[in-house]
Scaffold this motif. Structure first.
Motif, mmCIF file in Angstrom:
data_model
loop_
_atom_site.group_PDB
_atom_site.id
_atom_site.type_symbol
_atom_site.label_atom_id
_atom_site.label_comp_id
_atom_site.label_asym_id
_atom_site.label_seq_id
_atom_site.Cartn_x
_atom_site.Cartn_y
_atom_site.Cartn_z
ATOM 1 N N ARG A 177 20.500 -28.247 20.110
ATOM 2 C CA ARG A 177 21.816 -28.889 20.145
ATOM 3 C C ARG A 177 22.661 -28.422 21.329
ATOM 4 N NH1 ARG A 177 19.278 -31.654 17.488
ATOM 5 N NH2 ARG A 177 19.716 -32.537 15.417
ATOM 6 N N ILE B 104 22.236 -20.938 18.136
ATOM 7 C CA ILE B 104 21.774 -22.324 18.147
ATOM 8 C C ILE B 104 20.525 -22.442 19.011
ATOM 9 C CG2 ILE B 104 24.147 -23.142 17.895
ATOM 10 C CD1 ILE B 104 23.843 -24.237 20.821
ATOM 11 N N LYS C 14 22.073 -20.139 11.037
ATOM 12 C CA LYS C 14 22.252 -19.159 12.113
ATOM 13 C C LYS C 14 21.579 -17.841 11.735
ATOM 14 C CE LYS C 14 24.952 -21.672 14.789
ATOM 15 N NZ LYS C 14 26.380 -21.365 14.953
#
Length: 353
Positions: A22, A71, A190
């Protein structure tokens, strides 16, 4: 799933998004510019971030920051840009930050040209930055593998908390072929080590600086153990008609596709030729080459450089068998007939000796 005609550079981005990436941070450079273009188009559509940095140095440090938050993120470039990123790649490896870096190789050294070459092997596979670190490196030879190996690269990056490089030549990057894309992977939570700029993650500290010698040595030994684990479990290669081969050709990327045709043409003419294609350039298929060296008479490395892959082949074979080189540079890719003539000349030399 239905297949989609896709260009190699675009397949990297689509594969990355399906893997849960992302964040893309990059700077355009031919023949990798289409990766940034595709990322600019597709990343916002899935709620991701695309940033065109002001330079490759900025891009790799933005990637460092994004990876620190946990991420899945990536960048892409070509030879001169990858050179500028080397310090940042060393920082990423030293800080144990997972990310993916795509290098679509062009001619060099210097500015060179924008045609395909394989001269980035040393700086990517051996680690062009400072210090004792390695990047895991995967080398696709088709547009399907541009997608598949990019997806795998993100998994490897997380598994080893390390940068992983997808190393392709300009031909594979610009090639259009049918691709069957898999289902999208769920976005992973995460990791516990990530930072988020809040009180909960304040205890986490992402760094690669260890000023006390014993602490730095312990950290480097930890990295070393991680790379040794990858060497045991993450080696990938393709064997092609090596069961009775007298001569084994070795090549990756676009060259390996040419070499498959060489093997078939040679066998039609009565030659016992096989192919070993490294898919993981690091970790390298050392043990498979060593095993082949017990039965084959000779190896021939074919690459689009003056000889970089050949060094790893010679190290693997340990002098048991001769290792010859056939190379083209400057953006030239040899034809199957051209390589076959080189193989025939080696057979004639061997017969004469």
């Amino acid at each position: 799933m239905l297949k989609e005609i896709t260009k190699g550079n675009e397949a990297i981005v689509k594969g990355a998004i399906l893997a849960g990436c992302r964040g893309f941070y990059g700077y355009p450079i031919t023949p990798a510019s289409e990766i940034a273009e595709a990322a600019a188009l597709y990343m916002p559509q899935v709620g991701g971030v695309f940033v065109q940095a002001e330079s490759e140095v900025s891009a790799i440090n933005m990637l460092y920051g994004a990876a620190s938050t946990g991420i899945r993120a990536m960048t892409a470039s070509s030879g001169p840009g990858i050179s500028l990123m080397q310090e940042g790649i060393s920082y990423l490896a030293g800080s144990e930050l997972p990310c993916v870096i795509a290098d679509i190789m062009r001619g060099g050294p210097g500015l060179g040209n924008i045609a395909p070459e394989q001269g980035d092997y040393h700086q990517v596979v051996k680690g062009g930055g400072h210090g004792c670190y390695r990047t895991l490196v995967l080398a696709p030879n088709s547009v399907q593998e541009m997608a598949d190996l990019t997806i795998e690269a993100f998994d490897l990056a997380d598994r080893y908390r390390n940068p992983v490089c997808v190393l392709a030549d300009g031909y594979i990057g610009r090639l259009m072929e049918p691709v069957e894309f898999p289902q999208a992977k769920p976005i992973k939570p995460k990791p516990q080590w990530a930072v988020a700029g809040n009180a909960e993650t304040r205890k986490n500290f992402v760094t690669s600086i260890y000023l006390e010698p014993d602490k730095l040595e312990a950290h480097v030994r930890k990295l070393e153990a991680k790379y040794e684990r990858a060497e045991r479990y993450e080696v990938q290669y393709e064997d092609w008609r090596n069961e009775d081969a007298d001569i084994v050709l070795v090549g990756y990327g676009i060259v390996s596709r040419v070499l498959k045709q060489v093997v078939e043409l040679g066998r039609e003419r009565g030659m016992s030729i096989g192919l070993l294609r490294p898919i993981s350039l690091y970790p390298f298929p050392t043990w498979r080459l060593r095993e082949l060296s017990r039965t084959v008479h000779k190896f021939m490395v074919v690459e689009l450089s003056t000889g970089q892959l050949i060094e790893d082949v010679r190290l693997a074979v340990e002098g048991r068998r001769p290792v010859e080189l056939y190379s083209r540079v400057g953006g030239n890719v040899p034809s199957a007939e051209e390589v076959l003539k080189a193989v025939e000349s080696q057979i004639e030399v061997e017969a004469y000796v």
